[in-house]
Design a protein around this motif. Sequence first.
Motif, PDB file in Angstrom:
ATOM      1  N   SER A 405       0.825  -1.213   0.000  1.00  0.00           N
ATOM      2  CA  SER A 405       0.000   0.000   0.000  1.00  0.00           C
ATOM      3  C   SER A 405       0.856   1.259   0.000  1.00  0.00           C
ATOM      4  O   SER A 405       0.546   2.237  -0.705  1.00  0.00           O
ATOM      5  CB  SER A 405      -0.930  -0.011   1.219  1.00  0.00           C
ATOM      6  N   LEU A 406       1.942   1.262   0.767  1.00  0.00           N
ATOM      7  CA  LEU A 406       2.813   2.430   0.803  1.00  0.00           C
ATOM      8  C   LEU A 406       3.489   2.660  -0.542  1.00  0.00           C
ATOM      9  O   LEU A 406       3.647   3.806  -0.980  1.00  0.00           O
ATOM     10  CB  LEU A 406       3.857   2.254   1.902  1.00  0.00           C
ATOM     11  N   ARG A 407       3.898   1.588  -1.203  1.00  0.00           N
ATOM     12  CA  ARG A 407       4.513   1.754  -2.520  1.00  0.00           C
ATOM     13  C   ARG A 407       3.495   2.287  -3.525  1.00  0.00           C
ATOM     14  O   ARG A 407       3.835   3.109  -4.387  1.00  0.00           O
ATOM     15  CB  ARG A 407       5.084   0.424  -2.997  1.00  0.00           C
ATOM     16  N   ALA A 408       2.254   1.788  -3.422  1.00  0.00           N
ATOM     17  CA  ALA A 408       1.217   2.284  -4.336  1.00  0.00           C
ATOM     18  C   ALA A 408       0.911   3.754  -4.068  1.00  0.00           C
ATOM     19  O   ALA A 408       0.709   4.542  -5.002  1.00  0.00           O
ATOM     20  CB  ALA A 408      -0.045   1.439  -4.196  1.00  0.00           C
ATOM     21  N   ALA A 409       0.855   4.157  -2.778  1.00  0.00           N
ATOM     22  CA  ALA A 409       0.589   5.557  -2.452  1.00  0.00           C
ATOM     23  C   ALA A 409       1.725   6.465  -2.909  1.00  0.00           C
ATOM     24  O   ALA A 409       1.496   7.611  -3.317  1.00  0.00           O
ATOM     25  CB  ALA A 409       0.365   5.703  -0.947  1.00  0.00           C
ATOM     26  N   ALA A 410       2.951   5.941  -2.826  1.00  0.00           N
ATOM     27  CA  ALA A 410       4.101   6.737  -3.275  1.00  0.00           C
ATOM     28  C   ALA A 410       4.331   6.618  -4.767  1.00  0.00           C
ATOM     29  O   ALA A 410       5.293   7.195  -5.289  1.00  0.00           O
ATOM     30  CB  ALA A 410       5.365   6.285  -2.530  1.00  0.00           C
ATOM     31  N   ARG A 411       3.459   5.872  -5.460  1.00  0.00           N
ATOM     32  CA  ARG A 411       3.543   5.670  -6.907  1.00  0.00           C
ATOM     33  C   ARG A 411       4.892   5.080  -7.308  1.00  0.00           C
ATOM     34  O   ARG A 411       5.498   5.460  -8.308  1.00  0.00           O
ATOM     35  CB  ARG A 411       3.295   6.982  -7.650  1.00  0.00           C
ATOM     36  N   MET A 412       5.335   4.146  -6.484  1.00  0.00           N
ATOM     37  CA  MET A 412       6.550   3.417  -6.799  1.00  0.00           C
ATOM     38  C   MET A 412       6.180   2.141  -7.554  1.00  0.00           C
ATOM     39  O   MET A 412       5.185   1.492  -7.256  1.00  0.00           O
ATOM     40  CB  MET A 412       7.307   3.051  -5.513  1.00  0.00           C
ATOM     41  N   LYS A 413       6.983   1.780  -8.495  1.00  0.00           N
ATOM     42  CA  LYS A 413       6.720   0.601  -9.300  1.00  0.00           C
ATOM     43  C   LYS A 413       6.928  -0.659  -8.461  1.00  0.00           C
ATOM     44  O   LYS A 413       7.917  -0.789  -7.731  1.00  0.00           O
ATOM     45  CB  LYS A 413       7.655   0.572 -10.513  1.00  0.00           C
ATOM     46  N   GLN A 414       5.956  -1.563  -8.557  1.00  0.00           N
ATOM     47  CA  GLN A 414       6.053  -2.814  -7.826  1.00  0.00           C
ATOM     48  C   GLN A 414       7.038  -3.741  -8.534  1.00  0.00           C
ATOM     49  O   GLN A 414       6.843  -4.110  -9.692  1.00  0.00           O
ATOM     50  CB  GLN A 414       4.671  -3.487  -7.743  1.00  0.00           C
ATOM     51  N   ARG A 415       8.100  -4.115  -7.834  1.00  0.00           N
ATOM     52  CA  ARG A 415       9.076  -5.023  -8.411  1.00  0.00           C
ATOM     53  C   ARG A 415       8.547  -6.449  -8.384  1.00  0.00           C
ATOM     54  O   ARG A 415       7.750  -6.827  -7.514  1.00  0.00           O
ATOM     55  CB  ARG A 415      10.396  -4.934  -7.651  1.00  0.00           C
ATOM     56  N   THR A 416       8.982  -7.236  -9.332  1.00  0.00           N
ATOM     57  CA  THR A 416       8.526  -8.628  -9.418  1.00  0.00           C
ATOM     58  C   THR A 416       8.889  -9.404  -8.159  1.00  0.00           C
ATOM     59  O   THR A 416       8.109 -10.238  -7.680  1.00  0.00           O
ATOM     60  CB  THR A 416       9.151  -9.304 -10.653  1.00  0.00           C
ATOM     61  N   ARG A 417      10.047  -9.116  -7.588  1.00  0.00           N
ATOM     62  CA  ARG A 417      10.455  -9.817  -6.373  1.00  0.00           C
ATOM     63  C   ARG A 417       9.500  -9.521  -5.224  1.00  0.00           C
ATOM     64  O   ARG A 417       9.120 -10.426  -4.472  1.00  0.00           O
ATOM     65  CB  ARG A 417      11.874  -9.407  -5.988  1.00  0.00           C
ATOM     66  N   ASN A 418       9.069  -8.248  -5.082  1.00  0.00           N
ATOM     67  CA  ASN A 418       8.142  -7.904  -4.007  1.00  0.00           C
ATOM     68  C   ASN A 418       6.772  -8.538  -4.218  1.00  0.00           C
ATOM     69  O   ASN A 418       6.129  -8.981  -3.268  1.00  0.00           O
ATOM     70  CB  ASN A 418       8.003  -6.385  -3.913  1.00  0.00           C
TER      71      ASN A 418
END
Length: 500
Positions: A405-418
């Motif tokens: 959720s934090l990565r989505a809010a910060a508009r960071m790309k979701q890495r395949t590993r995560n």
Amino acid sequence: MTVYRDYTRARIGWFFGLTGVQLGLLVAAVLPVAWSISRQDWAAVALSVLGWGLLFGIVAVPVRGRSMTGWITSTVALAAGTLAGWTRFRARATTGQAQEQEQADLPGILASVVVHEGPPTGHHHRRVALIQNHSMRTWAVTAVIVHPGLSMAEVEDREVYGQGLVELLDAAVRAELACEVIFMVRTVPEDGAERVDWVRRHRTGNAPAQVSRINDDLHESLTAATVRTEQYVTVVVPESRLGRVAREYGGGLNGRARALYGAIAEVESHLRGGLGASSVEWLTSPQLAHACRTGFAPGDRAFIIDALAAAQPDDDVNTCVPWEMAGPSGADTAVRHYSHDAWNSVSSTIKLPVQGAAMGALAPVLVPHQDGERRSFMVCYPLVPPGRADRASANSEFGADLGQSLRAAARMKQRTRNVDESQKVRALESKLARGNSLTVPYAVATVTVPKTVRAAEAGRRLDSSIRRAGFAPLRLDLAHDVAFAASVVPMGISLTRKAG
């Protein structure tokens, strides 16, 4: 089960990979920076930012599998122990000091181990050795097993062995007694002691000289190209659980022995059943002393075999290894290796690959690459109680969801590993809900060479074998003595269990 990949990280940071403690320290370290900015003291701001960066490197940046804090603590502890003489061991027998014969004289983490003889059990009335570790507050029982191996096993057989291992671990968790099941394999160069004894007893004087010479040449060439494999299984039970169960059997040593006998009987049934072991023999105290002595000094096995052969016609020959002499005569702990008697040992742990680990993939690690070299590894399965497993799974799932959720809010790309890590965490929760148990396995491999061979070169060959098997090695610097005791001496030593 031929390829296992359902493993996740032991701890998932819920804020960009940071745990709560790490995040709290870094946030607290930001306060001096904000205070200096409010006062417009730019020199103090620069110093505060520099200090915050240093703290970030110490707390959050791992270096070869450990944080900087862990490296500093371990280095200081080893330096203090070396200056105080705690890292150097000398057996009491070398100084002529008498002590009780049944009292073990072992170095380092094995110093608190006491071996008891249990009451007679089974058809042969064997007295199984009970290993009590006072510092860890545990009891352990070790068995030597014979297994056909996996090199020639078909895919269907490997599926059966994998399912048998799962059933063993699930049964151990449901019994709520054992806390660890440890598998250990030692590969030593063949010394030919049994064949020499057999030839001595069966060769007649009227045999043709040419035939005898051919047999001797074959024996010399085959012995140099042959290795001997020793396989052990150790069941570890904490005193906190064993003491409660032992009261039902009358308490004391006999009560604990009866409770342990019940636990190992269930483990033996799984070893002979799903895991396909053709022989399971729980070690007595003399047999365990032999295994301990040959662990520290691989070259002593031939002398023990000679003594056993000489005792067959002569009952006066002493074949026992006293526990006061079962350890090394001297041992020293160094940063990059562990020195014991005329041998040096180097240990590495392994990192599981992302694509999964195939059953039997560790076989190349056991292949010696030089005369006199001994390879060994242990795979430990710490058993997590169901309640703690549920809490750990819930915390991991919460951390994965919050991090996503934090990565989505910060508009960071979701890495395949995560993404893969989050999916594994959610799959783990569903498996626990269906009755599967949780374990956090790890493995340690050790190479032992004579002191005439450079320990650093032997360590590089070990790491190369681990990489060739598809894993990533991590040298256990500053802890080679503990790693050696865990992966070579079958007495239930663990790297993750804390002293009680």
